[in-house]
Enzyme design. Structure first.
Site, PDB file in Angstrom:
ATOM      1  N   CYS A 181       0.823  -1.208   0.000  1.00 34.78           N
ATOM      2  CA  CYS A 181       0.000   0.000   0.000  1.00 34.78           C
ATOM      3  C   CYS A 181       0.860   1.263   0.000  1.00 34.78           C
ATOM      4  O   CYS A 181       2.033   1.223  -0.366  1.00 34.78           O
ATOM      5  CB  CYS A 181      -0.986   0.009   1.165  1.00 34.78           C
ATOM      6  N   ASP A 204      -3.242   2.117   9.738  1.00 36.20           N
ATOM      7  CA  ASP A 204      -4.451   2.942   9.810  1.00 36.20           C
ATOM      8  C   ASP A 204      -4.888   3.061  11.259  1.00 36.20           C
ATOM      9  O   ASP A 204      -5.472   4.060  11.653  1.00 36.20           O
ATOM     10  CB  ASP A 204      -5.547   2.355   8.941  1.00 36.20           C
TER      11      ASP A 204
END
Lengths: 327, 332
Positions: free
Chosen positions: B132, B201
């Site tokens: 990512c 996150d």
């Protein structure tokens, strides 16, 4: 001379990249059979080399596919033996036809038996994860569904060629409860699953399997979550070469499947795109073959039984000699 | 009622004019600071009430943002522990303003400091792998490169939205050699990798990492191969709610990110599920790199207590569990 139909099948990306070994083998044997039958060569010697040459070329569809290798090998060796016995071209054509159809039929029959056996391992209410396109896995799931077992199947899309969509379509057409997910989401859904079921390009002598890239990670995740991992593979996929230290070749495919040629043109960026990976036997619970269910550690038994008639290797001459000595 | 400038910020957060986890948190804290500065409260109790009301308003602007409740909580924790009836409003006001300024400054420099700290862990000749697009992870790699260390990076493409492409482009621009691979190929290449470095996150109280879908498989493959896994995470990504047993909810996104409606219609009657994040257990993580230094995953509770204090069940209703929300291409 390579026949144009043979070239066409090797160039067929859909078959080559999006289908399991069974479909690939069927396509190759069909092409070999029809082009051999249509051949106009008149000498026995020329015909034999024509068959050899085309069979060899057909292996390019997928070097890692053991049934493909075994099937082509079987036809070639039948033709060679018949030629040695003094058969004429017409008779040799019959030999190609019979042996190609014969192998294909056996392979098909093995899928039917695998479906029968594999379906017994599924219960109503089972949630199954599958990856890539496998005729054997589809046959098992369809069989179990026809027996009235309610299944729920998570199908990975299977990057980069996305053959998982074809799997989803086939299952949905059958009326099976199907959910499409990305490959990376397997770990997220593993807790909701009961079984992982995949096919194989090849089964090595130690029970490791070669299958579509990503399989190894799925099996590792499943094993850790105590979810069973089943591999559906006919005995035609077992690779005798591995008994003698041969490694199964993993092809790397064009980078354009990962990154479009127009995207991200950067000087220090490479792309690597291996098509298959190796799942270790520790991460596999069972291999479902047409001759029954075996633990991966028992693969060596199947391999030993098979090494005679079906052996085929890139370095065949040397290895065959070795095998004869081993016998 | 919020002062005019603070209200404007709240509206901008609510209407998505302010984006990105870091920016949202900083703006919310700034609104709180404005409220504190402009308060006309006559005693400490009234002042606290005003700030608490402002917090509630701000918390409601974007219930899904991770960082926002953490920013508010950071300030309010310091205000409420410093608020004794004997103190004057100005004293408490000062506590609030200082806390807000510290939080804003910290979050602004967090990524850079994580880069400096993390870079020390990278060695010459390392092969790294990342998944990512994380500004903190990128900061580590860019810092190490700037320090003259030579290494290469495997970058996963990161389905379904290919954030790996952004990461690859940023690394290449810096001059770092990159190899792009499929998410599925991580295990295939793991033997060649020395360290996995990913962003976060959210980090939970037990040190689990909530990150882009696929991260947990990457970490498992690394763990199996005895490859180190580093998570780069600003402290405002730590989730105090998980200390009281709440779980971080995982957003499921639009199926059409995976497959177009046209293709989907061709397949027939199937479901598509598209979770945006997954949870990596702490056993698979070697280190978390924060702007306060490196901690083992089980040290997450320490960070939570230091930064946000202890959350009591009574406070639960104020700090509802957020749902992680992906902001496309955001650089926090």
């Amino acid at each position: 001379m390579i026949h144009k139909d043979v070239r066409a099948i090797v160039d067929d990306v859909h078959i080559r990249q999006m289908r399991g070994g069974t479909v690939v083998t069927h396509a190759a044997l069909t092409a070999l059979r029809s082009t051999s039958l249509a051949s106009t060569v008149t000498s026995t010697k020329d015909f034999v080399s024509y068959v050899e040459e085309n069979a060899n070329y057909l292996r390019r569809i997928r070097a890692a596919s053991i049934p493909l290798t075994n099937g082509l090998r079987y036809v070639v060796s039948e033709v060679q033996q018949a030629a040695k016995r003094g058969a004429g071209v017409e008779e040799l054509k019959r030999v190609v036809s019979d042996s190609a159809l014969g192998f294909d039929r056996k392979l098909e029959e093995s899928i039917r038996q695998i479906a029968e056996i594999g379906a017994r391992r599924l219960k109503s209410g089972d949630v199954i994860i599958t990856h890539s396109y496998s005729s054997s896995v589809l046959a098992i799931l369809k069989k179990a569904h026809q027996q009235g077992k309610r299944l729920k199947v998570f199908v990975t899309e299977t990057r980069p060629e996305l053959e998982g969509r074809d799997v989803a379509r086939e299952l949905a057409t059958e009326g099976i409860d199907t959910t499409l997910i990305i490959d990376s989401a397997v770990s997220h859904f593993i807790e909701d699953s009961d079984k992982v079921m995949v096919g194989a390009e090849a089964v090595a002598a130690n029970g490791a399997i070669v299958n579509k890239i990503g399989t190894a990670m799925i099996a590792a995740v499943a094993q850790r979550a105590r979810v069973r991992v089943f591999v559906a593979a006919s005995t035609y996929k077992f690779s005798p070469e591995t008994m003698f230290g041969e490694l199964i070749e993993i092809e790397e495919r064009s980078s354009s499947y990962v990154l479009d040629d127009t995207e991200l043109k950067l000087p220090n960026l490479k792309v690597r795109n291996p098509a298959f990976d190796v799942t270790s036997p520790q991460d596999i619970d069972l291999i479902i073959t047409e001759r029954g269910v075996i633990p991966p550690q028992a693969a060596i038994m199947i391999v030993r039984e098979q090494k005679g008639p079906l052996l085929f290797t890139p370095h065949e001459a040397g290895l065959e000699k070795f095998l004869h000595e081993a016998d | 009622m919020l002062p005019k400038d603070a209200l404007k910020i709240a509206e901008d957060i609510r209407d998505m004019r302010i984006r990105g986890a870091g920016q949202i948190a900083r703006s919310a804290v700034e609104a709180l600071e404005i409220t504190a500065r402009e308060s006309k409260a006559r005693d400490v109790k009234e002042f606290l009430e005003e700030l608490t009301n402002a917090s509630h308003t701000l918390l409601r602007t974007r219930p899904t943002a991770v960082s926002l409740p953490n920013g508010i909580r950071y300030v309010m924790h310091r205000v409420s522990t410093g608020a004794e009836p004997s103190k004057s409003v100005d004293e408490i006001r000062n506590v609030a303003v200082v806390a807000a300024k510290t939080f804003i400054e910290n979050t602004r420099t967090a990524v850079e400091r994580i880069g400096e700290i993390g870079a020390r862990r990278i060695r010459d000749g390392d092969v790294l792998l990342t998944h990512c697009n994380s500004s903190a992870a990128l900061s580590v790699m860019k810092n190490a490169w700037a320090n003259g260390k030579k290494f290469e990076v495997f970058v996963t493409e990161t389905r379904p939205r290919f954030q790996g492409h952004i990461t690859a482009a940023e690394l290449c621009k810096t001059g770092i050699p990159v190899t792009m691979i499929l998410d599925d190929a991580v295990r295939y290449f793991m033997q060649e990798v020395d360290k996995v470095i990913v962003g976060a996150d959210a980090i939970t109280a037990n040190g689990a990492l909530v990150n882009k879908i696929g991260t947990s498989m990457v970490a498992l493959a690394a763990h199996e191969a005895k490859v180190k896994v580093y998570a780069a995470a600003e402290t405002y990504k730590f989730s105090p709610e998980t200390m009281i047993g709440d779980l971080v909810r995982i957003e499921e996104r639009d199926p059409n990110e995976i497959i177009s409606q046209k293709e989907l219609d061709k397949i027939g009657l199937i479901k598509v599920r598209n979770p945006a994040f997954d949870v990596t257990p702490p056993e698979f993580i070697d280190l978390i790199i924060t702007e306060w230094g490196i901690i083992p995953p089980l040290g997450a509770t320490l960070i939570l207590q230091d930064v946000f204090g202890v959350l009591t069940p009574e406070e639960l209703h104020e700090y509802q569990t957020y749902e992680l929300e992906e902001v496309w291409g955001s650089v926090t």
